[in-house]
Design a protein around this motif. Structure first.
Motif, PDB file in Angstrom:
ATOM      1  N   GLN A  86       0.834  -1.211   0.000  1.00 20.36           N
ATOM      2  CA  GLN A  86       0.000   0.000   0.000  1.00 20.36           C
ATOM      3  C   GLN A  86       0.860   1.248   0.000  1.00 20.36           C
ATOM      4  O   GLN A  86       0.398   2.311  -0.372  1.00 20.36           O
ATOM      5  N   ASN A  87       2.102   1.130   0.507  1.00 24.56           N
ATOM      6  CA  ASN A  87       2.981   2.295   0.511  1.00 24.56           C
ATOM      7  C   ASN A  87       4.343   1.933  -0.075  1.00 24.56           C
ATOM      8  O   ASN A  87       4.645   0.758  -0.276  1.00 24.56           O
ATOM      9  N   GLU A  88       5.127   2.950  -0.360  1.00 26.89           N
ATOM     10  CA  GLU A  88       6.416   2.736  -1.026  1.00 26.89           C
ATOM     11  C   GLU A  88       7.542   2.451  -0.023  1.00 26.89           C
ATOM     12  O   GLU A  88       8.679   2.813  -0.263  1.00 26.89           O
ATOM     13  N   GLY A  89       7.205   1.829   1.088  1.00 23.95           N
ATOM     14  CA  GLY A  89       8.209   1.589   2.123  1.00 23.95           C
ATOM     15  C   GLY A  89       9.018   0.334   1.886  1.00 23.95           C
ATOM     16  O   GLY A  89       8.952  -0.291   0.821  1.00 23.95           O
ATOM     17  N   ASP A  90       9.753  -0.062   2.910  1.00 21.22           N
ATOM     18  CA  ASP A  90      10.678  -1.193   2.802  1.00 21.22           C
ATOM     19  C   ASP A  90       9.944  -2.545   2.839  1.00 21.22           C
ATOM     20  O   ASP A  90      10.364  -3.494   2.203  1.00 21.22           O
ATOM     21  N   MET A  91       8.865  -2.609   3.594  1.00 20.29           N
ATOM     22  CA  MET A  91       8.170  -3.889   3.758  1.00 20.29           C
ATOM     23  C   MET A  91       7.203  -4.132   2.596  1.00 20.29           C
ATOM     24  O   MET A  91       6.391  -3.282   2.276  1.00 20.29           O
ATOM     25  N   TYR A  93       4.737  -7.325   0.508  1.00 22.59           N
ATOM     26  CA  TYR A  93       3.962  -8.532   0.813  1.00 22.59           C
ATOM     27  C   TYR A  93       3.805  -9.419  -0.420  1.00 22.59           C
ATOM     28  O   TYR A  93       3.690  -8.921  -1.541  1.00 22.59           O
ATOM     29  N   ASN A 130      -0.465  -6.200   8.558  1.00 21.99           N
ATOM     30  CA  ASN A 130      -1.182  -6.026   7.291  1.00 21.99           C
ATOM     31  C   ASN A 130      -0.892  -7.096   6.249  1.00 21.99           C
ATOM     32  O   ASN A 130      -1.360  -6.990   5.120  1.00 21.99           O
ATOM     33  N   ARG A 133      -3.926  -8.666   4.691  1.00 16.51           N
ATOM     34  CA  ARG A 133      -4.720  -7.712   3.903  1.00 16.51           C
ATOM     35  C   ARG A 133      -4.026  -7.336   2.595  1.00 16.51           C
ATOM     36  O   ARG A 133      -4.663  -7.244   1.537  1.00 16.51           O
ATOM     37  N   ILE A 141      -6.314   1.099  -0.973  1.00 13.80           N
ATOM     38  CA  ILE A 141      -6.637   2.180  -0.036  1.00 13.80           C
ATOM     39  C   ILE A 141      -7.715   3.114  -0.602  1.00 13.80           C
ATOM     40  O   ILE A 141      -8.517   3.679   0.130  1.00 13.80           O
ATOM     41  N   ASP A 142      -7.756   3.242  -1.934  1.00 10.76           N
ATOM     42  CA  ASP A 142      -8.734   4.140  -2.555  1.00 10.76           C
ATOM     43  C   ASP A 142     -10.175   3.648  -2.422  1.00 10.76           C
ATOM     44  O   ASP A 142     -11.114   4.390  -2.719  1.00 10.76           O
ATOM     45  N   THR A 147      -8.504   5.836   6.482  1.00  8.73           N
ATOM     46  CA  THR A 147      -7.538   4.759   6.718  1.00  8.73           C
ATOM     47  C   THR A 147      -7.910   3.920   7.949  1.00  8.73           C
ATOM     48  O   THR A 147      -7.450   2.783   8.064  1.00  8.73           O
ATOM     49  N   GLU A 186       5.533 -11.368   4.583  1.00 10.94           N
ATOM     50  CA  GLU A 186       6.058  -9.999   4.655  1.00 10.94           C
ATOM     51  C   GLU A 186       7.575 -10.069   4.565  1.00 10.94           C
ATOM     52  O   GLU A 186       8.195 -10.836   5.303  1.00 10.94           O
ATOM     53  N   GLU A 191      16.540  -5.935   3.340  1.00 12.57           N
ATOM     54  CA  GLU A 191      17.166  -7.127   3.926  1.00 12.57           C
ATOM     55  C   GLU A 191      16.214  -8.310   3.857  1.00 12.57           C
ATOM     56  O   GLU A 191      15.641  -8.716   4.875  1.00 12.57           O
TER      57      GLU A 191
ATOM     58  N   GLU B 116      -5.417  13.098   8.152  1.00 16.60           N
ATOM     59  CA  GLU B 116      -6.439  12.686   7.191  1.00 16.60           C
ATOM     60  C   GLU B 116      -7.780  13.363   7.461  1.00 16.60           C
ATOM     61  O   GLU B 116      -8.078  13.733   8.591  1.00 16.60           O
ATOM     62  N   ASP B 130       1.865   6.175   6.931  1.00 17.79           N
ATOM     63  CA  ASP B 130       1.195   4.906   7.223  1.00 17.79           C
ATOM     64  C   ASP B 130       1.445   4.569   8.702  1.00 17.79           C
ATOM     65  O   ASP B 130       2.248   3.704   9.039  1.00 17.79           O
ATOM     66  N   TYR B 132      -0.390   3.157  11.027  1.00 13.09           N
ATOM     67  CA  TYR B 132      -0.805   1.846  11.531  1.00 13.09           C
ATOM     68  C   TYR B 132       0.320   0.819  11.332  1.00 13.09           C
ATOM     69  O   TYR B 132       0.733   0.152  12.286  1.00 13.09           O
ATOM     70  N   ASN B 166      -5.014   5.213  14.531  1.00 15.31           N
ATOM     71  CA  ASN B 166      -4.223   4.326  13.671  1.00 15.31           C
ATOM     72  C   ASN B 166      -2.956   3.885  14.402  1.00 15.31           C
ATOM     73  O   ASN B 166      -2.536   2.728  14.320  1.00 15.31           O
ATOM     74  N   LYS B 288      -6.121   9.253  -4.483  1.00 11.18           N
ATOM     75  CA  LYS B 288      -6.958   9.852  -3.433  1.00 11.18           C
ATOM     76  C   LYS B 288      -6.201   9.861  -2.104  1.00 11.18           C
ATOM     77  O   LYS B 288      -6.245  10.813  -1.354  1.00 11.18           O
ATOM     78  N   LYS B 289      -5.562   8.740  -1.816  1.00 12.05           N
ATOM     79  CA  LYS B 289      -4.754   8.649  -0.584  1.00 12.05           C
ATOM     80  C   LYS B 289      -3.387   8.078  -0.953  1.00 12.05           C
ATOM     81  O   LYS B 289      -3.317   7.049  -1.622  1.00 12.05           O
ATOM     82  N   PRO B 291      -0.246   6.703   0.966  1.00  7.95           N
ATOM     83  CA  PRO B 291       0.420   6.419   2.241  1.00  7.95           C
ATOM     84  C   PRO B 291       1.943   6.474   2.093  1.00  7.95           C
ATOM     85  O   PRO B 291       2.490   5.916   1.152  1.00  7.95           O
ATOM     86  N   ILE B 292       2.571   7.165   3.006  1.00  9.04           N
ATOM     87  CA  ILE B 292       4.042   7.265   3.013  1.00  9.04           C
ATOM     88  C   ILE B 292       4.550   6.339   4.123  1.00  9.04           C
ATOM     89  O   ILE B 292       4.074   6.400   5.257  1.00  9.04           O
ATOM     90  N   ALA B 293       5.529   5.522   3.772  1.00  7.79           N
ATOM     91  CA  ALA B 293       6.040   4.547   4.742  1.00  7.79           C
ATOM     92  C   ALA B 293       6.750   5.240   5.906  1.00  7.79           C
ATOM     93  O   ALA B 293       7.299   6.334   5.754  1.00  7.79           O
ATOM     94  N   GLU B 295       9.518   4.490   9.219  1.00  6.08           N
ATOM     95  CA  GLU B 295      10.547   3.516   9.616  1.00  6.08           C
ATOM     96  C   GLU B 295      10.891   3.673  11.097  1.00  6.08           C
ATOM     97  O   GLU B 295      11.026   4.808  11.581  1.00  6.08           O
TER      98      GLU B 295
END
Lengths: 209, 311
Positions: A86-91, A93, A130, A133, A141-142, A147, A186, A191, B116, B130, B132, B166, B288-289, B291-293, B295
């Motif tokens: 759902q986001n551009e992070g490291d984790m 799925y 998550n 999910r 998410i849209d 959220t 996940e 890493e 939000e 993000d 949560y 969240n 629309k949304k 999410p930014i990770a 850390e």
């Protein structure tokens, strides 16, 4: 005289227009129904997702042996090809499928040996976050107005996994059983630890010894 | 007749002058933030203003002081003063929807930053941390740090903000799996450092035997830590925050706080300003949304981070 009639008529018209629809009455019960209809039902959403959409999406899941092999070859490419997020992070799925033989059972995991000889772990105690999910890429998410609803879906899916998938499985599973599964993984992109993968089960079947 | 014609010509020339002036004027961006009484939001607002300037726009920062009515005034002001876009950090997930809707009806795009609003279409786009997912990870670390057992306290942020819940829900989705961890108190301190110190002081009187504190932001974590220092318990109790603010990062380095999930306000603010720029240039299709990770920063990986971001 005519002027006066016109004047009063215009004044009346003005106030009439001003008050038109400014005040209206509705039954409280109607408003309550409207409110109930707009409350998001995370539990029902999670049930449809886990028990209908996930089994229907089985062909979209990558075989866990194929994922491991792709990771070994080029993890960056494997993430691009198979991961969801759902986001551009490291984790990220992964939605996986496979089968294997039960080699160990403890409080937290059922360990399976798959055809390649690799051991993987099915989580049976701590199911949170998550992974369930987001692994399939079905939920966006849209689709949610906020959220909190999206995150409540995670909570409800995880509760359902514990009660509908893991609980009946735990009472029957034995060492030596052959298991087929659908699940979520996940992995950290920076890493990726692929030894003894931990899988959140989404569907479990005991086939035979 | 001549006079009328002259008047018409003058009026036409004046209005055309006004139009061409407006076309040449740089577009204006209003940056409406929930509060400037927290360094994290100051950084967010100033970064957005800096990015807007880089992109060639005028901008002004409006402080809502955590007051939805004041925020509403700022929106009225921004609409009537001819601002072309609003970068918005709302005060209230539900209460701020009306303000974003008002701007939308006036043809002004709204880009939410970090916080939000409970609407899928009142804002053109919402760029959100993000929280949560971050707190699921933080919860795992909390469990490991406290070795699956002990008493703990949770300080919540503003209860009408979605980030508050969240963060809390993400944290509990991990921690509640461990019956050895017992939450002895859960109270709101409104994301405020001083209030957190007061709340923590009173909690410590009722529950002197605690092992951990989870706070919904770094300001509260710093306040809670101060209260623990005053009670001579700072060495024993592990404090966890959220944000990646400057004093929290320094405190982790010094071994005072245990961890904080790092939000990336620069990414959020830059993205919001860039979206406004793209909107002005004709783009209308935005997520629309977004999410930014986030850390998790600990003493072990602190070398990778600076306040409000990565090195």
């Amino acid at each position: 005289m005519v002027q006066k009639i016109i004047k009063y008529f215009l004044i009346l018209l003005f106030f009439g227009l001003l008050l038109y629809n400014a005040v209206y009455f509705k039954k409280i019960s109607e408003m309550q129904v409207l409110k109930i209809e707009t409350v998001f039902d995370a539990k029902a959403y999670a049930k449809t997702y886990l028990l209908e959409k996930i089994p229907a999406a089985k062909k979209e899941a990558v075989a866990v042996a194929d994922l491991l092999s792709a990771m070994k070859k080029d993890s960056k490419k494997a993430f691009t090809a198979f991961s969801h997020f759902q986001n551009e992070g490291d984790m990220k799925y992964f939605f996986v499928k496979g089968e294997g033989k039960v080699t160990a059972i403890d409080e937290e995991f059922v360990t399976l040996k798959i055809a390649s000889g690799t051991e993987i772990k099915l989580a049976i105690q701590y199911i949170f976050g998550n992974t369930s999910r987001d692994c399939s890429g079905i939920i966006s998410i849209d689709d949610f107005s906020n959220t909190m609803d999206l995150n409540n879906v995670s909570e409800e899916i995880n509760k359902l996994i514990k009660s509908e998938i893991v609980a009946p499985f735990k009472t029957k599973v034995q060492k030596g059983d052959r298991i087929s599964f659908l699940g979520g993984i996940e992995l950290s992109q920076s890493e990726p630890k692929t030894d003894k993968l931990e899988i959140v089960p989404l569907q479990l079947e005991i086939n035979s010894k | 007749m001549k006079k009328i014609l002259l008047a018409l010509v003058l009026f036409a020339s004046l209005t055309s002058c006004k139009k061409s002036d407006k076309a040449e004027e740089p577009k204006k961006i209003a940056i409406v933030v929930s509060t400037l009484n927290n360094p994290w939001f100051v950084f967010l607002a100033e970064t957005a203003a800096k990015k807007a300037k880089e992109l060639g726009y005028e901008s002004k920062i409006f402080d809502s002081q955590n007051n939805t009515a004041l925020e509403s005034d700022h929106f009225e002001n921004a609409i009537s003063s001819g601002y072309d876009a609003i970068l918005f950090n709302p005060t209230d997930a539900a209460g701020s929807v009306a303000n974003a809707t008002k701007a939308k009806e006036a043809g002004i795009p709204v880009f939410c930053m970090d916080r939000e609003i409970n609407s899928a279409d009142a804002a053109t786009s919402q760029i959100l941390s993000d929280s949560y997912s971050a707190c699921v990870q933080l919860g795992k670390l909390f469990v490991e740090t406290l070795d699956k057992k002990g008493n703990y306290v949770e300080l919540l942020g503003i209860v009408s903000d979605n980030n508050t819940w969240n963060r809390s829900k993400g944290f509990h989705s991990s921690v509640d799996n461990y019956p050895g961890l017992k939450m002895v108190a859960q109270q709101s301190a409104d994301f405020d450092r001083n209030k957190a110190m007061e709340v923590m002081e009173s909690i410590l009187q009722a529950h002197p035997d605690i092992d951990g504190v989870f706070c919904g932001n770094d300001a509260m974590a710093m306040g809670a830590y101060q209260a623990l220092v005053a009670a001579n318990k700072a060495d024993k109790v592990k404090v966890f925050g959220f944000d990646g603010a400057e004093d929290a990062i320094n405190s982790i380095k010094e071994g005072k706080l245990t961890a904080t999930p790092m939000q990336f306000p620069k990414i959020i603010a830059d993205t919001a300003a860039t979206y406004a720029d793209e909107y002005f240039k004709g783009k209308k299709d935005f997520p629309k949304k977004l999410p930014i990770a986030v850390e998790v920063v600990t003493k072990e990986n602190i070398d990778k981070y600076i306040a409000y971001g990565k090195k």
